[in-house]
Design a protein around this motif. Structure first.
Motif, mmCIF file in Angstrom:
data_model
loop_
_atom_site.group_PDB
_atom_site.id
_atom_site.type_symbol
_atom_site.label_atom_id
_atom_site.label_comp_id
_atom_site.label_asym_id
_atom_site.label_seq_id
_atom_site.Cartn_x
_atom_site.Cartn_y
_atom_site.Cartn_z
ATOM 1 N N LEU A 270 -5.703 -5.206 -5.282
ATOM 2 C CA LEU A 270 -5.475 -3.920 -5.936
ATOM 3 C C LEU A 270 -5.374 -4.093 -7.451
ATOM 4 C CD1 LEU A 270 -2.846 -2.402 -3.464
ATOM 5 C CD2 LEU A 270 -5.251 -1.747 -3.712
ATOM 6 N N LYS A 271 -4.704 -5.142 -7.871
ATOM 7 C CA LYS A 271 -4.557 -5.405 -9.297
ATOM 8 C C LYS A 271 -5.921 -5.634 -9.949
ATOM 9 C CE LYS A 271 -2.629 -8.742 -12.579
ATOM 10 N NZ LYS A 271 -1.876 -10.019 -12.729
ATOM 11 N N ARG A 272 -6.765 -6.448 -9.293
ATOM 12 C CA ARG A 272 -8.083 -6.742 -9.849
ATOM 13 C C ARG A 272 -8.951 -5.493 -9.937
ATOM 14 N NH1 ARG A 272 -9.313 -10.448 -6.606
ATOM 15 N NH2 ARG A 272 -10.666 -9.302 -5.156
ATOM 16 N N GLU A 273 -8.941 -4.682 -8.869
ATOM 17 C CA GLU A 273 -9.740 -3.460 -8.876
ATOM 18 C C GLU A 273 -9.240 -2.480 -9.937
ATOM 19 O OE1 GLU A 273 -12.502 -2.734 -7.141
ATOM 20 O OE2 GLU A 273 -12.446 -4.810 -6.460
ATOM 21 N N PHE A 274 -7.922 -2.411 -10.097
ATOM 22 C CA PHE A 274 -7.331 -1.527 -11.099
ATOM 23 C C PHE A 274 -7.764 -1.953 -12.502
ATOM 24 C CE2 PHE A 274 -4.078 -0.163 -14.061
ATOM 25 C CZ PHE A 274 -3.718 1.097 -13.630
ATOM 26 N N GLU A 275 -7.668 -3.246 -12.785
ATOM 27 C CA GLU A 275 -8.002 -3.749 -14.123
ATOM 28 C C GLU A 275 -9.489 -3.578 -14.425
ATOM 29 O OE1 GLU A 275 -6.547 -7.723 -14.270
ATOM 30 O OE2 GLU A 275 -4.441 -7.118 -14.236
ATOM 31 N N ASN A 276 -10.336 -3.820 -13.423
ATOM 32 C CA ASN A 276 -11.777 -3.638 -13.630
ATOM 33 C C ASN A 276 -12.101 -2.187 -13.954
ATOM 34 O OD1 ASN A 276 -12.281 -6.339 -13.124
ATOM 35 N ND2 ASN A 276 -12.821 -6.035 -10.976
ATOM 36 N N ALA A 277 -11.485 -1.273 -13.215
ATOM 37 C CA ALA A 277 -11.719 0.148 -13.451
ATOM 38 C C ALA A 277 -11.174 0.570 -14.810
ATOM 39 C CB ALA A 277 -11.073 0.983 -12.341
ATOM 40 N N LEU A 278 -10.030 0.019 -15.190
ATOM 41 C CA LEU A 278 -9.423 0.374 -16.469
ATOM 42 C C LEU A 278 -10.312 -0.039 -17.634
ATOM 43 C CD1 LEU A 278 -7.112 1.493 -18.131
ATOM 44 C CD2 LEU A 278 -5.931 -0.704 -17.896
ATOM 45 N N SER B 160 0.830 -1.203 0.000
ATOM 46 C CA SER B 160 0.000 0.000 0.000
ATOM 47 C C SER B 160 0.859 1.245 0.000
ATOM 48 C CB SER B 160 -0.935 0.004 1.207
ATOM 49 O OG SER B 160 -0.209 0.068 2.412
ATOM 50 N N MET B 161 2.011 1.200 0.651
ATOM 51 C CA MET B 161 2.873 2.377 0.668
ATOM 52 C C MET B 161 3.488 2.612 -0.708
ATOM 53 S SD MET B 161 2.503 3.752 3.493
ATOM 54 C CE MET B 161 3.660 5.030 3.060
ATOM 55 N N VAL B 162 3.878 1.527 -1.390
ATOM 56 C CA VAL B 162 4.398 1.684 -2.754
ATOM 57 C C VAL B 162 3.301 2.227 -3.651
ATOM 58 C CG1 VAL B 162 5.224 0.442 -4.781
ATOM 59 C CG2 VAL B 162 6.189 -0.063 -2.549
ATOM 60 N N LEU B 163 2.085 1.729 -3.453
ATOM 61 C CA LEU B 163 0.952 2.216 -4.236
ATOM 62 C C LEU B 163 0.747 3.698 -4.001
ATOM 63 C CD1 LEU B 163 -1.646 1.881 -5.921
ATOM 64 C CD2 LEU B 163 -2.803 1.189 -3.834
ATOM 65 N N MET B 164 0.779 4.132 -2.748
ATOM 66 C CA MET B 164 0.554 5.543 -2.446
ATOM 67 C C MET B 164 1.674 6.410 -3.009
ATOM 68 S SD MET B 164 -0.765 5.091 1.449
ATOM 69 C CE MET B 164 -2.208 4.082 1.805
ATOM 70 N N SER C 275 -6.049 3.820 -2.562
ATOM 71 C CA SER C 275 -5.119 4.129 -1.472
ATOM 72 C C SER C 275 -5.879 4.519 -0.211
ATOM 73 C CB SER C 275 -4.190 5.276 -1.892
ATOM 74 O OG SER C 275 -3.363 4.902 -2.962
ATOM 75 N N GLN C 276 -6.919 5.332 -0.382
ATOM 76 C CA GLN C 276 -7.725 5.749 0.761
ATOM 77 C C GLN C 276 -8.399 4.547 1.422
ATOM 78 O OE1 GLN C 276 -10.456 8.917 -0.270
ATOM 79 N NE2 GLN C 276 -8.969 9.815 -1.655
ATOM 80 N N GLN C 277 -8.932 3.658 0.599
ATOM 81 C CA GLN C 277 -9.615 2.486 1.130
ATOM 82 C C GLN C 277 -8.669 1.587 1.915
ATOM 83 O OE1 GLN C 277 -11.461 0.652 -2.277
ATOM 84 N NE2 GLN C 277 -12.742 2.442 -2.715
ATOM 85 N N VAL C 278 -7.468 1.393 1.370
ATOM 86 C CA VAL C 278 -6.473 0.567 2.055
ATOM 87 C C VAL C 278 -6.074 1.207 3.379
ATOM 88 C CG1 VAL C 278 -4.090 -0.276 1.961
ATOM 89 C CG2 VAL C 278 -5.575 -0.501 -0.040
ATOM 90 N N GLN C 279 -5.863 2.514 3.354
ATOM 91 C CA GLN C 279 -5.447 3.207 4.569
ATOM 92 C C GLN C 279 -6.530 3.125 5.637
ATOM 93 O OE1 GLN C 279 -4.947 7.480 4.389
ATOM 94 N NE2 GLN C 279 -3.120 7.366 5.676
ATOM 95 N N GLY D 172 -6.879 8.823 -10.472
ATOM 96 C CA GLY D 172 -8.006 9.011 -9.574
ATOM 97 C C GLY D 172 -8.446 7.707 -8.944
ATOM 98 N N VAL D 173 -8.456 6.651 -9.742
ATOM 99 C CA VAL D 173 -8.826 5.327 -9.226
ATOM 100 C C VAL D 173 -7.840 4.880 -8.153
ATOM 101 C CG1 VAL D 173 -9.023 2.876 -9.834
ATOM 102 C CG2 VAL D 173 -9.989 4.616 -11.348
ATOM 103 N N MET D 174 -6.552 5.077 -8.416
ATOM 104 C CA MET D 174 -5.536 4.647 -7.457
ATOM 105 C C MET D 174 -5.595 5.456 -6.168
ATOM 106 S SD MET D 174 -2.293 3.719 -9.898
ATOM 107 C CE MET D 174 -1.302 3.181 -8.514
#
Length: 279
Positions: A93-101, A8-12, A71-75, A65-67
């Motif tokens: 995170l990967k699945r949510e990212f791909e679905n949004a994409l 999550s920190m790398v993501l943020m 990040s907020q949800q994870v935090q 914006g999606v990320m």
């Protein structure tokens, strides 16, 4: 406050603070029929380098914006005391990212009037020609996906095996924390510069349009500022990122990253930068 996971920190650091797979990996069908053709065919619209750059820039900003939301949800989950196993968090995170994409790219393709297959062909043609602007736009998007998935995709080309580069000697725990201070500090400094520009122009950061403009400018220049600062210390961003992941088991790294993020948020708030709920 629960310790933050390294993922999550790398993501943020790579999303709200900046950081997809190959251009065609998640492309879905579109109803439009704009084609890539020879330049001398005047009767048919063709996809240009500028088109590709604009499309990928728009996709990049949409997924930023999606990320930020992820990040907020994870935090929020971590602050509630819940712990998510690293591997599970990465896959989530990967699945949510791909679905949004999938959703976002359909909207963007419709807006630009391009066909997914034709865009894919254009992208690979310009990438193989090493068109500087296209390569920069596409690889920036690929880096975004790398930050989420952990998969190495930057530099991927059709028909060519992606050779994993040796990033070099990794940083130890102390070196990783010091590099993180440099990186986060550069990001904060860049945001201060952008805020000052807005203030000098008489713009209010409380205006949603201004806040959006600020976010767009930061998303396109922030990571470069961080990378430049690391380079000045003789550290590449790849070494920095790999060092964070390599030292994931050390709790002092997670604590240090979390404290740096909190400090940064406090500084941004003191500048008047609107913070999203839960941040």
């Amino acid at each position: 406050m629960a310790p933050s996971s390294t993922t999550s920190m790398v993501l943020m650091a790579g999303s709200a603070l900046l950081a997809t797979a190959a251009a065609s990996q998640f492309f879905s069908s579109s109803s439009k029929d704009r084609s890539i053709v020879e330049i001398d065919d005047d009767d048919v619209e063709y996809i240009t380098q500028d088109d590709v750059c604009k499309i990928f820039e728009r996709l990049f900003l949409e997924m930023q914006g999606v990320m930020a939301q992820l990040s907020q949800q994870v935090q929020q989950i971590q602050m509630s005391g819940q712990q998510i196993p690293e591997a599970h968090l990465r896959e989530l995170l990967k699945r949510e990212f791909e679905n949004a994409l999938t959703v976002k790219q359909g909207m963007v393709f419709e807006e630009f009037g391009v066909d997914a297959d034709c865009l894919e062909e254009a992208v690979w043609e310009f990438m193989n020609e090493e068109d500087e602007k296209v390569v920069k736009a596409v690889e920036r998007f690929q880096k975004l996906y790398e930050n989420v998935s952990g998969e190495k995709v930057v530099g991927r080309r059709p028909g060519k095996e992606l050779v994993e580069e040796d990033v070099g000697e990794l940083l130890d725990v102390e070196g990783t924390v010091e590099a993180a201070k440099v990186f986060f500090g550069a990001l904060t400094t860049r945001m201060k510069e952008l805020v000052q520009e807005c203030q000098e122009q008489g713009k209010s950061l409380q205006d949603p349009a201004v806040a959006q403009e600020l976010n767009v400018k930061f998303s396109t220049t922030g990571n470069e500022a961080g990378e430049d600062a690391l380079n000045e210390q003789g550290i590449s961003f790849k070494v920095f990122q790999a060092s964070i992941e390599n030292n994931a088991a050390n709790p002092s790294v997670g604590r240090a990253l979390q404290m740096l993020q909190i400090k940064q948020q406090q500084e941004l708030m003191s500048m008047g930068v609107p913070m999203a709920p839960g941040m």
